[in-house]
Write a protein that holds these residues in place. Structure first.
Motif, PDB file in Angstrom:
ATOM      1  N   VAL A  48       6.552  11.936  -3.484  1.00 59.96           N
ATOM      2  CA  VAL A  48       6.704  10.481  -3.429  1.00 59.96           C
ATOM      3  C   VAL A  48       5.814   9.896  -2.331  1.00 59.96           C
ATOM      4  CG1 VAL A  48       8.329   8.626  -2.870  1.00 59.96           C
ATOM      5  CG2 VAL A  48       9.008  10.439  -4.452  1.00 59.96           C
ATOM      6  N   ARG A  49       5.794  10.538  -1.196  1.00 61.21           N
ATOM      7  CA  ARG A  49       4.945  10.040  -0.104  1.00 61.21           C
ATOM      8  C   ARG A  49       3.466  10.107  -0.461  1.00 61.21           C
ATOM      9  NH1 ARG A  49       8.145  13.170   4.781  1.00 61.21           N
ATOM     10  NH2 ARG A  49       9.666  11.505   5.260  1.00 61.21           N
ATOM     11  N   ALA A  50       3.064  11.203  -1.111  1.00 58.38           N
ATOM     12  CA  ALA A  50       1.649  11.399  -1.412  1.00 58.38           C
ATOM     13  C   ALA A  50       1.162  10.513  -2.547  1.00 58.38           C
ATOM     14  CB  ALA A  50       1.395  12.871  -1.750  1.00 58.38           C
ATOM     15  N   LEU A  51       1.987  10.312  -3.575  1.00 59.17           N
ATOM     16  CA  LEU A  51       1.541   9.630  -4.787  1.00 59.17           C
ATOM     17  C   LEU A  51       1.986   8.177  -4.882  1.00 59.17           C
ATOM     18  CD1 LEU A  51       2.169  12.486  -7.397  1.00 59.17           C
ATOM     19  CD2 LEU A  51       0.071  11.963  -6.141  1.00 59.17           C
ATOM     20  N   VAL A  52       2.981   7.781  -4.099  1.00 58.72           N
ATOM     21  CA  VAL A  52       3.515   6.416  -4.219  1.00 58.72           C
ATOM     22  C   VAL A  52       3.371   5.644  -2.909  1.00 58.72           C
ATOM     23  CG1 VAL A  52       5.539   5.030  -4.775  1.00 58.72           C
ATOM     24  CG2 VAL A  52       5.135   7.175  -5.999  1.00 58.72           C
ATOM     25  N   VAL A  53       3.984   6.158  -1.850  1.00 61.08           N
ATOM     26  CA  VAL A  53       3.970   5.427  -0.568  1.00 61.08           C
ATOM     27  C   VAL A  53       2.543   5.254  -0.058  1.00 61.08           C
ATOM     28  CG1 VAL A  53       4.814   5.433   1.800  1.00 61.08           C
ATOM     29  CG2 VAL A  53       6.280   6.275  -0.038  1.00 61.08           C
ATOM     30  N   SER A  54       1.703   6.263  -0.272  1.00 55.36           N
ATOM     31  CA  SER A  54       0.315   6.153   0.187  1.00 55.36           C
ATOM     32  C   SER A  54      -0.417   5.018  -0.514  1.00 55.36           C
ATOM     33  CB  SER A  54      -0.408   7.478  -0.057  1.00 55.36           C
ATOM     34  OG  SER A  54      -0.466   7.783  -1.444  1.00 55.36           O
ATOM     35  N   LYS A  55      -0.091   4.779  -1.784  1.00 51.58           N
ATOM     36  CA  LYS A  55      -0.727   3.668  -2.516  1.00 51.58           C
ATOM     37  C   LYS A  55      -0.240   2.318  -1.974  1.00 51.58           C
ATOM     38  CE  LYS A  55      -1.665   5.887  -7.002  1.00 51.58           C
ATOM     39  NZ  LYS A  55      -1.368   7.274  -6.637  1.00 51.58           N
ATOM     40  N   VAL A  56       1.037   2.224  -1.641  1.00 51.78           N
ATOM     41  CA  VAL A  56       1.553   0.975  -1.079  1.00 51.78           C
ATOM     42  C   VAL A  56       0.899   0.683   0.273  1.00 51.78           C
ATOM     43  CG1 VAL A  56       3.635  -0.190  -0.230  1.00 51.78           C
ATOM     44  CG2 VAL A  56       3.741   1.204  -2.307  1.00 51.78           C
ATOM     45  N   ASP A  57       0.666   1.727   1.060  1.00 53.52           N
ATOM     46  CA  ASP A  57       0.120   1.541   2.408  1.00 53.52           C
ATOM     47  C   ASP A  57      -1.392   1.412   2.438  1.00 53.52           C
ATOM     48  OD1 ASP A  57       2.600   1.606   3.539  1.00 53.52           O
ATOM     49  OD2 ASP A  57       2.551   3.730   4.047  1.00 53.52           O
ATOM     50  N   TYR A  58      -2.087   1.773   1.344  1.00 60.51           N
ATOM     51  CA  TYR A  58      -3.546   1.765   1.389  1.00 60.51           C
ATOM     52  C   TYR A  58      -4.071   0.339   1.605  1.00 60.51           C
ATOM     53  CZ  TYR A  58      -8.421   2.192   0.046  1.00 60.51           C
ATOM     54  OH  TYR A  58      -9.798   2.149   0.047  1.00 60.51           O
ATOM     55  N   CYS A  59      -4.829   0.176   2.673  1.00 59.88           N
ATOM     56  CA  CYS A  59      -5.447  -1.115   3.011  1.00 59.88           C
ATOM     57  C   CYS A  59      -4.425  -2.243   3.052  1.00 59.88           C
ATOM     58  CB  CYS A  59      -6.562  -1.457   2.017  1.00 59.88           C
ATOM     59  SG  CYS A  59      -8.063  -0.483   2.230  1.00 59.88           S
ATOM     60  N   ASN A  60      -3.185  -1.940   3.473  1.00 60.36           N
ATOM     61  CA  ASN A  60      -2.179  -3.007   3.482  1.00 60.36           C
ATOM     62  C   ASN A  60      -2.429  -4.050   4.568  1.00 60.36           C
ATOM     63  OD1 ASN A  60      -1.465  -1.576   5.753  1.00 60.36           O
ATOM     64  ND2 ASN A  60       0.667  -1.257   5.171  1.00 60.36           N
ATOM     65  N   SER A  61      -3.368  -3.799   5.470  1.00 60.37           N
ATOM     66  CA  SER A  61      -3.694  -4.811   6.480  1.00 60.37           C
ATOM     67  C   SER A  61      -4.311  -6.055   5.852  1.00 60.37           C
ATOM     68  CB  SER A  61      -4.649  -4.221   7.521  1.00 60.37           C
ATOM     69  OG  SER A  61      -5.820  -3.702   6.908  1.00 60.37           O
ATOM     70  N   VAL A  62      -4.908  -5.939   4.644  1.00 62.81           N
ATOM     71  CA  VAL A  62      -5.491  -7.114   3.988  1.00 62.81           C
ATOM     72  C   VAL A  62      -4.427  -7.958   3.311  1.00 62.81           C
ATOM     73  CG1 VAL A  62      -7.637  -5.835   3.609  1.00 62.81           C
ATOM     74  CG2 VAL A  62      -5.941  -5.942   1.780  1.00 62.81           C
ATOM     75  N   LEU A  63      -3.180  -7.504   3.335  1.00 60.91           N
ATOM     76  CA  LEU A  63      -2.090  -8.239   2.692  1.00 60.91           C
ATOM     77  C   LEU A  63      -1.339  -9.135   3.664  1.00 60.91           C
ATOM     78  CD1 LEU A  63      -0.617  -5.333   0.510  1.00 60.91           C
ATOM     79  CD2 LEU A  63      -2.448  -6.940  -0.064  1.00 60.91           C
ATOM     80  N   ALA A  64      -1.806  -9.246   4.882  1.00 61.78           N
ATOM     81  CA  ALA A  64      -1.126 -10.080   5.883  1.00 61.78           C
ATOM     82  C   ALA A  64      -1.066 -11.527   5.415  1.00 61.78           C
ATOM     83  CB  ALA A  64      -1.854  -9.985   7.223  1.00 61.78           C
ATOM     84  N   GLY A  65       0.110 -12.139   5.585  1.00 60.23           N
ATOM     85  CA  GLY A  65       0.265 -13.548   5.269  1.00 60.23           C
ATOM     86  C   GLY A  65       0.450 -13.874   3.809  1.00 60.23           C
ATOM     87  N   LEU A  66       0.631 -12.875   2.956  1.00 62.29           N
ATOM     88  CA  LEU A  66       0.835 -13.153   1.535  1.00 62.29           C
ATOM     89  C   LEU A  66       2.228 -13.723   1.299  1.00 62.29           C
ATOM     90  CD1 LEU A  66      -0.769 -10.165  -0.407  1.00 62.29           C
ATOM     91  CD2 LEU A  66      -1.768 -12.369   0.209  1.00 62.29           C
ATOM     92  N   PRO A  67       2.417 -14.440   0.197  1.00 65.02           N
ATOM     93  CA  PRO A  67       3.744 -14.990  -0.111  1.00 65.02           C
ATOM     94  C   PRO A  67       4.789 -13.892  -0.269  1.00 65.02           C
ATOM     95  CG  PRO A  67       2.053 -15.997  -1.486  1.00 65.02           C
ATOM     96  CD  PRO A  67       1.401 -14.869  -0.765  1.00 65.02           C
ATOM     97  N   VAL A  68       6.037 -14.251  -0.029  1.00 67.99           N
ATOM     98  CA  VAL A  68       7.133 -13.296  -0.108  1.00 67.99           C
ATOM     99  C   VAL A  68       7.258 -12.716  -1.513  1.00 67.99           C
ATOM    100  CG1 VAL A  68       9.635 -13.020   0.147  1.00 67.99           C
ATOM    101  CG2 VAL A  68       8.357 -14.462   1.756  1.00 67.99           C
TER     102      VAL A  68
END
Length: 499
Positions: free
Chosen positions: A341-361
């Motif tokens: 789960v960490r390798a195939l799912v959580v890593s995708k959620v976290d990839y480049c998540n810094s560009v998601l700052a300030g997005l709508p809820v």
């Protein structure tokens, strides 16, 4: 020699390897056996034609001993280039502290700030055909001498490294006859990618001469520029002229631009979206129609920079992975299930998540639904069961806190010299600007002023500074990245799961 055998007998073999490597460096000669490679064809994408040779990536498999020698040379070479500031500043591949995330983050931050000021932005993604395999050895050696000051035994060693290489294709139990490699740098080697960066470094300066902004990751080159809504025609013409010169430069250096795979994206705020030009853009001898969404180093960017396309693609990929994991979960112990789960799912959620700052809820909640489903899968919980206890047990931060965590880590790295210069230069310490004010005594950052929270506030200089300033002084004063990450996660975890 198998790697395990070398490691098992390293004490016995180390003196002989040391003598061999010293002899190679002193005489400027790379032994022929270290330049023989076999290629295992790897399909570039799963949906490509398996019968077409162009669908495969030629990865060179080299001996472990040859890679050890390359590693020694690469460390000395990179230290020399870094000490003399000879590395291209906007090239993010194969360099410490640089990544696809830092590259995309800088490009998107520049675009968001431009849109925030009322301008339009134009992003062009160039594609090169067989870039690593087209490097001309004579041109590369001349560039190493003239542009980077290498000579004597050093340049002789690189000439020996590039010349006389052989390769064969191996598939299952069969292999082709060895053939001599006359050009290109080996993919899969240690030095090959670094030499490619040096070979193409002048390309970035060429783009800057046209008052456009470049950023590269290996052979993926981005060109972007900004203009007022009334000057889109001039920006298009400037880009076309720039690409003409880029194409000419590539031809002179035995490289080839692929106009068919070049993409153009116009970006504007939602209010100014009607001002985006819809006509084709001239790229070389062909025309390219602007697209509404591009995939930039794994991040989907849409014309309004809402990141909704990226969130949709991420959620789709994560749930597809969860369905595959669910089909085999009964055969796996919990620790193995959690690893998957960490390798195939959580890593995708976290990839480049810094560009998601300030997005709508609403968008962030879609990503949170992935983590909720993953937590239920790990604990075999029912769909109606509340996920807060499960997330707390897994010690997983929620999506907004995960984004804050990444921004805080990047800010710490920028302030402590372990981030790319192109990111670090966007942050300003309060003490460096307001020296006579009381706030100068704090370790806070200047938050740049913006017009719109949906655009400017999402840019890295603004979002990272705000996250940094909300941290307690004890966290900002940590002396190591490891202790800072631990303290930051504890702080965010308490804030995320406060009853």
């Amino acid at each position: 020699m198998p790697t395990w055998l070398l490691k098992h007998n390293v004490i016995l073999l180390a003196p002989f390897l040391c003598h061999l490597f010293n002899w190679s460096l002193q005489h400027g000669v790379v032994p022929s056996l270290m330049k023989a490679a076999y290629i295992t064809p790897i399909l570039k994408k799963t949906d490509m034609d398996t019968t077409d040779a162009k669908s495969y990536r030629p990865i060179s498999n080299l001996s472990v001993v040859s890679k050890l020698l390359e590693r020694l040379v690469s460390k000395q070479l990179m230290n020399y280039l870094r000490d003399n500031q000879l590395l291209p500043d906007r090239q993010s591949a194969y360099r410490a502290f640089h990544s696809t995330e830092t590259a995309v983050l800088r490009v998107l931050s520049d675009i968001l700030l431009a849109l925030d000021s009322g301008n339009l932005a134009m992003l062009t993604l160039l594609d090169l055909s067989a870039a690593f395999d087209s490097v001309d050895h004579v041109t590369l050696l001349r560039r190493l001498q003239l542009s980077y000051g290498l000579g004597g035994t050093v340049i002789s060693w690189f000439a020996s490294y590039l010349g006389g290489r052989t390769q064969c294709v191996r598939l299952s139990a069969t292999s082709s006859l060895p053939s001599v490699v006359l050009h290109g740098v080996p993919q899969g080697s240690v030095l090959g990618p670094i030499l490619f960066l040096l070979y193409t470094a002048d390309l970035l300066q060429l783009i800057r001469h046209h008052r456009l902004h470049p950023h590269a990751y290996a052979d993926d080159t981005q060109i972007y520029g900004f203009c007022s809504p009334g000057d889109t025609g001039a920006l298009q013409e400037r880009l076309s002229v720039c690409v003409d010169e880029v194409s000419s430069w590539m031809m002179a250096n035995r490289l080839q631009l692929n106009p068919a795979k070049t993409e153009v994206l116009w970006c504007a705020s939602t209010r100014r979206h009607y001002q985006i030009p819809t006509g084709p853009v001239r790229i070389g001898d062909s025309t390219v129609t602007p697209v509404p969404v591009v995939r930039d180093l794994g991040v989907y960017v849409d014309s309004c920079v809402t990141m909704s396309a990226h969130v949709t693609a991420t959620v789709r990929a994560c749930f597809a992975a969860l369905r595959m994991i669910r089909s085999v979960r009964r055969s796996l112990p919990r620790h193995a299930l959690l690893t998957l789960v960490r390798a195939l799912v959580v890593s995708k959620v976290d990839y480049c998540n810094s560009v998601l700052a300030g997005l709508p809820v609403t968008l962030l909640q879609r990503l949170q639904s992935v983590l909720n489903a993953a937590a239920r899968l790990v604990y075999s919980a029912r769909k109606s069961e509340h996920t807060t206890p499960l997330l707390r047990e897994l010690h997983w931060l929620r999506v907004p806190e995960r984004i804050q965590f990444r921004l805080g880590v990047l800010a710490y790295r920028c302030l402590n010299g372990t981030a790319p210069q192109y990111l670090a230069e966007t942050l300003q310490r309060t003490a460096d600007v307001r020296r006579r004010l009381r706030s100068a005594a704090t370790s806070t950052l200047i938050v740049p002023s913006t017009r719109r929270s949906t655009l400017g506030d999402r840019a890295f200089p603004v979002a990272a500074a705000r996250v940094w300033n909300t941290l307690p002084p004890s966290s900002r004063a940590k002396t190591s990245l490891q202790s800072f990450r631990r303290d930051l996660k504890t702080t965010l975890f308490k804030a995320s799961f406060t009853d």
